[in-house]
Design an enzyme around this catalytic site. Structure first.
Site, short mmCIF file in Angstrom:
data_model
loop_
_atom_site.label_atom_id
_atom_site.label_comp_id
_atom_site.label_asym_id
_atom_site.label_seq_id
_atom_site.Cartn_x
_atom_site.Cartn_y
_atom_site.Cartn_z
N LYS A 133 -65.81 46.24 -15.20
CA LYS A 133 -66.74 46.67 -14.16
C LYS A 133 -68.02 45.87 -14.31
CE LYS A 133 -64.90 50.44 -12.08
NZ LYS A 133 -64.79 50.61 -10.62
N ASP A 161 -64.79 44.01 -10.99
CA ASP A 161 -65.07 44.89 -9.86
C ASP A 161 -66.57 45.13 -9.78
OD1 ASP A 161 -65.12 46.71 -7.83
OD2 ASP A 161 -63.98 48.27 -8.86
N GLU A 190 -63.68 41.92 -7.23
CA GLU A 190 -63.65 42.83 -6.07
C GLU A 190 -65.04 42.97 -5.46
OE1 GLU A 190 -61.77 46.64 -6.90
OE2 GLU A 190 -60.68 45.71 -8.56
N ASP A 213 -61.55 45.57 -1.31
CA ASP A 213 -61.24 46.93 -1.75
C ASP A 213 -61.80 47.89 -0.72
OD1 ASP A 213 -61.13 49.43 -2.90
OD2 ASP A 213 -62.07 48.89 -4.78
N LYS A 235 -56.12 51.65 -2.87
CA LYS A 235 -56.26 52.95 -3.54
C LYS A 235 -55.64 54.00 -2.61
CE LYS A 235 -60.37 52.02 -6.32
NZ LYS A 235 -60.83 50.67 -6.02
#
Length: 320
Positions: A133, A161, A190, A213, A235
């Site tokens: 992250k 991400d 992302e 995303d 997701k």
């Protein structure tokens, strides 16, 4: 003969789980268990705070309405994404559409001290893919950590991400600290910037591949082959029905894009279903499902190899 049960649950989270500047103390959700004769199917409905449009309470109302309709013979699905996904999973299990085979590999989520991470990742068996992250700290620090990991482990590939955290300037500051020779081992980043055009420009200027995303859930998004765009991260809890997930995977694959099935911090039951969906729809692509360690318990179906305690169905609160 159709019958159904609905359960409500709440799992304590580890301290320090923060989503969009909000601390997540518990993960709240619902299960639906459908029966038709001898067959049974389960689904999880767990809207993610800060990301889902619907609240847990709204999802509960929609689920109970849908279950009552299904018991009367209805074949439709609810509109709310989390409810549509959970209901469609229960139906897919009930009818045998969702295969049992699962991909329980997970790209490990890297947190903590970079030196400890290097030791952990170096010992990883097989294909070394990990997730980091970025955007939570200074962009320069993120760049230095990513560079350190890629430099220390020559066969490591990273998925990053940013959750749209960076301005174009901050994104460039990040890239400046990542050696150009290592950038090809960033599998994708992302959503680096809030605006899609800024993210596209970042990919063109730095050679760092990006993935969509949040964009997938915006009304004006269309699947296109674009320079610098390598993947889409799907997701399902935020997407909708299993059919919609299948459509998105097919659209991505038709353009040569990688499709990654990813967690919205579901319980162990939901994660095991996502592992099956990944094996079915995206074989050969490592799913992004390394979130169980954020919780203090499993429920109904355990994740293979997890040492967390697992609650049985009769320990859950039954609503129907």
């Amino acid at each position: 003969m159709r019958s159904a049960q609905v359960y409500r649950w709440q799992i304590p989270m580890d301290a320090g789980v923060v989503l969009r500047d909000r601390r997540l103390k518990t993960r709240d959700g619902l299960y639906v268990c459908l029966r038709d004769g001898e067959r049974e199917g389960w689904g999880e409905i767990s809207p993610l705070p800060g990301f889902s449009q619907e609240t847990w309470e709204e999802a509960q109302t929609a689920l109970l309405t849908w279950v009552n309709d299904w018991l009367q013979g209805s074949e439709g699905l609810p509109e709310m994404p989390s409810v549509a996904f959970g209901a469609s999973c229960a139906l897919a299990e009930l009818t045998g559409v969702l295969p049992e085979a699962a991909d329980y590999r997970a790209a490990p989520l890297c947190t903590g001290d970079p030196d400890d991470l290097v030791l952990r990742l170096a010992d990883m068996p097989g294909e070394k893919i990990a997730k980091v992250k970025v955007g939570l700290y200074e962009a320069v620090r993120d760049g230095m950590v990513v560079n350190l990991l890629l430099e220390a482990i020559p066969d490591l590939h990273l998925r990053l991400d940013a959750n749209r955290a960076w301005t174009p300037l901050k994104a460039q500051q990040f890239a400046k600290y990542v050696n150009p020779d290592y950038r090809a081992r960033i599998a994708f980043l992302e959503e680096p910037c809030k605006a899609r055009d800024d993210s596209r420009a970042f990919a063109r200027e730095t050679g760092i591949a990006i993935a969509w995303d949040e964009s997938l859930r915006e009304a004006d998004f269309t699947f296109e082959a674009e320079e610098g765009v390598k993947a889409v991260v799907i997701k399902p809890t935020l997407t909708g029905s299993l059919d919609k997930v299948r459509e998105q995977v097919a659209a991505a694959h038709a353009l040569g894009l990688t499709a990654v099935i990813s967690s919205s911090i579901e319980s162990s039951l939901g994660l095991t279903q996502l592992a099956r969906i990944a094996a079915w729809l995206t074989p050969g692509t490592l799913p992004g499902l390394d979130t169980l360690h954020l919780m203090q318990a499993q429920q109904v179906r355990p994740w293979p190899g997890s040492a967390l305690p697992c609650l049985k169905r009769d320990e859950l609160e039954r609503l129907l």
